[in-house]
Design a protein around this motif. Structure first.
Motif, PDB file in Angstrom:
ATOM      1  N   ALA A   8      52.485  56.744 -25.369  1.00  0.00           N
ATOM      2  CA  ALA A   8      51.246  56.226 -24.783  1.00  0.00           C
ATOM      3  C   ALA A   8      50.565  57.286 -23.930  1.00  0.00           C
ATOM      4  O   ALA A   8      49.342  57.417 -23.926  1.00  0.00           O
ATOM      5  N   VAL A   9      51.382  58.077 -23.230  1.00  0.00           N
ATOM      6  CA  VAL A   9      50.817  59.098 -22.350  1.00  0.00           C
ATOM      7  C   VAL A   9      50.209  60.234 -23.159  1.00  0.00           C
ATOM      8  O   VAL A   9      49.119  60.727 -22.857  1.00  0.00           O
ATOM      9  N   THR A  10      50.898  60.663 -24.199  1.00  0.00           N
ATOM     10  CA  THR A  10      50.431  61.836 -24.957  1.00  0.00           C
ATOM     11  C   THR A  10      49.366  61.487 -25.997  1.00  0.00           C
ATOM     12  O   THR A  10      48.535  62.320 -26.343  1.00  0.00           O
ATOM     13  N   GLY A  13      45.204  58.343 -24.994  1.00  0.00           N
ATOM     14  CA  GLY A  13      43.856  58.601 -24.503  1.00  0.00           C
ATOM     15  C   GLY A  13      43.610  58.034 -23.125  1.00  0.00           C
ATOM     16  O   GLY A  13      42.494  57.594 -22.813  1.00  0.00           O
ATOM     17  N   PHE A  14      44.640  58.027 -22.312  1.00  0.00           N
ATOM     18  CA  PHE A  14      44.496  57.470 -20.972  1.00  0.00           C
ATOM     19  C   PHE A  14      43.481  58.272 -20.147  1.00  0.00           C
ATOM     20  O   PHE A  14      43.390  59.495 -20.241  1.00  0.00           O
ATOM     21  N   ARG A  15      42.742  57.565 -19.330  1.00  0.00           N
ATOM     22  CA  ARG A  15      41.835  58.170 -18.360  1.00  0.00           C
ATOM     23  C   ARG A  15      42.375  57.841 -16.967  1.00  0.00           C
ATOM     24  O   ARG A  15      42.497  56.668 -16.616  1.00  0.00           O
ATOM     25  N   VAL A  16      42.703  58.872 -16.200  1.00  0.00           N
ATOM     26  CA  VAL A  16      43.324  58.686 -14.887  1.00  0.00           C
ATOM     27  C   VAL A  16      42.312  59.003 -13.791  1.00  0.00           C
ATOM     28  O   VAL A  16      41.761  60.099 -13.741  1.00  0.00           O
ATOM     29  N   ILE A  17      42.057  58.032 -12.937  1.00  0.00           N
ATOM     30  CA  ILE A  17      41.137  58.215 -11.807  1.00  0.00           C
ATOM     31  C   ILE A  17      41.982  58.387 -10.552  1.00  0.00           C
ATOM     32  O   ILE A  17      42.741  57.476 -10.160  1.00  0.00           O
ATOM     33  N   THR A  18      41.897  59.556  -9.938  1.00  0.00           N
ATOM     34  CA  THR A  18      42.722  59.860  -8.772  1.00  0.00           C
ATOM     35  C   THR A  18      42.005  59.493  -7.481  1.00  0.00           C
ATOM     36  O   THR A  18      40.814  59.183  -7.466  1.00  0.00           O
ATOM     37  N   THR A  19      42.730  59.579  -6.394  1.00  0.00           N
ATOM     38  CA  THR A  19      42.184  59.296  -5.059  1.00  0.00           C
ATOM     39  C   THR A  19      41.516  60.523  -4.447  1.00  0.00           C
ATOM     40  O   THR A  19      40.903  60.424  -3.383  1.00  0.00           O
ATOM     41  N   LEU A  20      41.646  61.680  -5.078  1.00  0.00           N
ATOM     42  CA  LEU A  20      41.143  62.917  -4.482  1.00  0.00           C
ATOM     43  C   LEU A  20      39.638  62.872  -4.279  1.00  0.00           C
ATOM     44  O   LEU A  20      38.893  62.403  -5.139  1.00  0.00           O
ATOM     45  N   ASP A  21      39.223  63.371  -3.132  1.00  0.00           N
ATOM     46  CA  ASP A  21      37.804  63.565  -2.850  1.00  0.00           C
ATOM     47  C   ASP A  21      37.459  64.970  -3.342  1.00  0.00           C
ATOM     48  O   ASP A  21      37.932  65.960  -2.784  1.00  0.00           O
ATOM     49  N   ARG A 231      43.419  54.234 -10.484  1.00  0.00           N
ATOM     50  CA  ARG A 231      43.620  53.355 -11.645  1.00  0.00           C
ATOM     51  C   ARG A 231      43.777  54.198 -12.910  1.00  0.00           C
ATOM     52  O   ARG A 231      43.417  55.379 -12.940  1.00  0.00           O
ATOM     53  N   ILE A 232      44.313  53.558 -13.931  1.00  0.00           N
ATOM     54  CA  ILE A 232      44.481  54.187 -15.247  1.00  0.00           C
ATOM     55  C   ILE A 232      43.819  53.287 -16.285  1.00  0.00           C
ATOM     56  O   ILE A 232      44.059  52.072 -16.317  1.00  0.00           O
ATOM     57  N   GLU A 233      42.989  53.891 -17.121  1.00  0.00           N
ATOM     58  CA  GLU A 233      42.306  53.139 -18.178  1.00  0.00           C
ATOM     59  C   GLU A 233      42.753  53.676 -19.538  1.00  0.00           C
ATOM     60  O   GLU A 233      43.018  54.878 -19.688  1.00  0.00           O
ATOM     61  N   ASP A 234      42.820  52.779 -20.535  1.00  0.00           N
ATOM     62  CA  ASP A 234      43.126  53.250 -21.876  1.00  0.00           C
ATOM     63  C   ASP A 234      41.843  53.732 -22.548  1.00  0.00           C
ATOM     64  O   ASP A 234      40.755  53.695 -21.946  1.00  0.00           O
ATOM     65  N   VAL A 239      41.645  48.558 -18.012  1.00  0.00           N
ATOM     66  CA  VAL A 239      42.505  49.014 -16.921  1.00  0.00           C
ATOM     67  C   VAL A 239      43.949  48.615 -17.220  1.00  0.00           C
ATOM     68  O   VAL A 239      44.262  47.427 -17.375  1.00  0.00           O
ATOM     69  N   VAL A 240      44.833  49.607 -17.326  1.00  0.00           N
ATOM     70  CA  VAL A 240      46.241  49.327 -17.610  1.00  0.00           C
ATOM     71  C   VAL A 240      47.102  49.460 -16.361  1.00  0.00           C
ATOM     72  O   VAL A 240      48.277  49.092 -16.358  1.00  0.00           O
ATOM     73  N   GLY A 241      46.528  49.988 -15.298  1.00  0.00           N
ATOM     74  CA  GLY A 241      47.257  50.112 -14.034  1.00  0.00           C
ATOM     75  C   GLY A 241      46.283  50.447 -12.923  1.00  0.00           C
ATOM     76  O   GLY A 241      45.342  51.201 -13.117  1.00  0.00           O
TER      77      GLY A 241
END
Length: 559
Positions: A8-10, A13-21, A231-234, A239-241
């Motif tokens: 699933a990770v490789t 096609g996950f899109r990861v939104i981080t907390t970083l400014d 959050r993580i989106e597929d 939203v998957v997480g």
């Protein structure tokens, strides 16, 4: 991979939104590189790291693990922000917080004197077994100065080592480690792995967890675990997480506020850091603590406002020592510049003021800042005689029979409010702490006293026999008055001492005072909130030595 699986990770096609400014991250990288290069030249400190979080959420706003990820000469791809390093004095606030939990106060006094702590050595610092000199432990203050009696507030603000080691002993090694774990430090081992050096940074921690733990102080005692992913989106956008805040109360708000009050006190830290140092921000409250390891391998600084916690580290990845400079010189400029950038445009915030702790008068005086002795008595400042139940708080003065001893003479270290009937008997540290204190007292010309100094005569100035006799004109008992009527009253008195002040209350509500003759006051019943048809005027008159008497006049109110 542990949560979603490798495939699933490789391939998902996950899109990861981080907390970083993004902007803060860019500035952090620039500032870390700039100062690390300067530190390499000036202090032989070739690397640096920085972590910034929001204490209210635990979200990581910026993380820089080295000055340059691609610099192979310094192993730049190694993330120092998550590496285990010794924190030096940056660990001290956790120990002081544990001491406050046990019942010690910011006003508690310890003696900052050279002290031998090892039970394998004499109080003078000589080993009981010849050849075991390395088993003695007599820590030094950074400035080689020892200032005698000092409050816990000043000891922490000035980062004085000797009273901090004593604070760890009083707080307890187990209790201090427990508190550190509860507020987010997971890398420390069991109590058996450490000694009194823990308070000076004898354990290993990570910068990321230290910033998170300081965030508990910033957030009034509530902990938010540090998080890097919002959050993580597929690939379909579902939203998957997602991050969910889960704040937990790990420290009382009062203790967190006391720590913040100390660490943000410019005056309290001035004897060590001076005024206007890199720890100071004009018109802003910023709690901050530095730390330098004894061997100068690590320099730390961690500071915070209610909405921002930032920690920085400087040193060498290969653990080679830097120049012998404290963290205030090496890493504080880097930290200060980033704080200025991060706080630009942010309204100044203030920490909540900790409530004034009420210590029972029967508790050991040393907890209230009185170090001269443990047998207390009270006198009336006006007469100089022993206080009675009638002596007012304004003229009541606590004194002690002068007898200078270690705090272990006066308190049960595990229940300090209870006192110590054993006077330190059986405590392995008692003789070691007592030896330099008694020598100091002798050198200062501070001899012991006996109970003969306690006045035998009682306060003859205060009591019902001397209270002013009040008379009131302008309102008579049982009289009726319109709600919009102005009622002027005047108070006079007879007695041994002249009248000094009168307070006026209508229907139990304070409405004003008169502080000089003629003691006159006017009021309209309609101006007093929730005043009923049947009311009363109460006046309290104080003479010039604070004897008091009150007078109550009932009256009625008509429309």
């Amino acid at each position: 991979e542990e949560t979603y699986g490798k495939e699933a990770v490789t391939e998902g096609g996950f899109r990861v939104i981080t907390t970083l400014d993004y902007e803060l991250q860019k500035k952090a990288e620039e500032i870390v590189k700039k100062w690390a290069l300067q530190n390499e030249e000036r202090f032989n400190a070739e690397n640096a790291a920085l972590v910034a979080t929001d204490p209210r959420t635990g979200q990581i706003l910026a993380m820089v693990g080295s000055r340059d990820y691609f610099d192979t000469e310094i192993e730049g791809n190694f993330n120092v922000a998550t590496a285990r390093r010794q924190p030096g004095s940056a660990f001290k606030p956790f120990v002081y917080a544990a001491a406050f939990q046990k019942g010690y106060t910011p006003e508690t006094v310890l003696f900052d004197l050279q002290t031998e702590f090892s039970v394998e050595c004499t109080p003078e610092g000589k080993p009981y077994v010849e050849g075991n000199e390395d088993r003695c432990y007599k820590p030094e203050n950074y400035d080689q100065l020892y200032i005698g009696p000092v409050t816990l507030r000043s000891a922490l603000a000035e980062s004085r080592n000797v009273p901090s080691v004593k604070t760890l002993y009083l707080a307890g090694l187990k209790e201090s480690l427990r508190l550190a774990r509860e507020i987010g430090i997971t890398t420390l081992g069991s109590p058996g792995q450490y000694g009194l050096t823990l308070v000076l940074g004898g354990g290993e921690v990570t910068l990321l967890e230290m910033v998170g733990a300081y965030g508990v102080f910033a957030n009034d005692g509530e902990r938010n675990s540090t998080v890097a992913i919002l959050r993580i989106e597929d690939k379909a956008g579902a939203v998957v997480g997602a991050y969910e805040p889960r704040p937990t109360r790990t420290l009382s708000a009062d203790i967190a506020r006391n720590i913040s009050s100390i660490l943000s006190d410019e005056e309290a830290r001035a004897p060590t850091f001076g005024r206007g140092s890199y720890l100071y921000f004009k018109d802003r409250a910023v709690g901050v603590k530095t730390g330098t390891t004894n061997d100068y391998r690590d320099a730390w600084i961690i500071g915070y406002t209610p909405s921002l916690a930032v920690g920085a580290w400087a040193g060498n990845n290969d653990n080679t020592p830097m120049e012998k400079k404290v963290a205030g010189f090496i890493v504080a400029p880097l930290w200060h510049e980033f704080m200025e950038v991060a706080l630009a445009g942010v309204e100044p915030e203030r920490f909540a003021v900790p409530p004034r702790q009420k210590i029972p008068l029967e508790a050991p005086p040393v907890l209230r800042g009185v170090w001269q002795g443990g047998k207390n008595y009270f006198v009336d400042r006006v007469s100089g005689k022993r206080a009675t139940e009638y002596t007012p708080p304004e003229t009541l003065e606590e004194r002690v029979v002068r007898e200078v001893h270690t705090i272990l003479h006066w308190v049960n270290k595990d229940a300090p409010l209870q006192g110590n009937a054993s006077k330190g008997a059986g405590d392995s540290q008692y003789e070691r702490w007592e030896f330099p204190i008694r020598a100091w007292a002798a050198a200062q010309g501070v001899p012991d006293e006996t109970e003969a100094v306690i006045p035998s005569e009682e306060d003859s100035v205060h009591g019902p026999f001397n209270a002013p006799v009040l008379s009131l004109s302008g309102l008579t008992a049982g009289s009726a008055h319109r709600a919009d009527e102005t009622i002027p009253v005047t108070v006079t008195s007879t007695g041994r001492f002249p009248l000094g002040k009168v307070d006026f209350f209508v229907g139990g509500v304070y409405v004003g005072s008169a502080a000089r003759a003629p003691f006159t006051f006017s009021f309209k019943p309609k101006d007093v909130e929730a005043l009923g048809e049947q009311a009363e005027l109460r006046v309290i008159g104080y003479d010039t030595v604070f004897n008091k008497r009150e007078l109550v006049i009932p009256f009625s109110v008509t429309p």
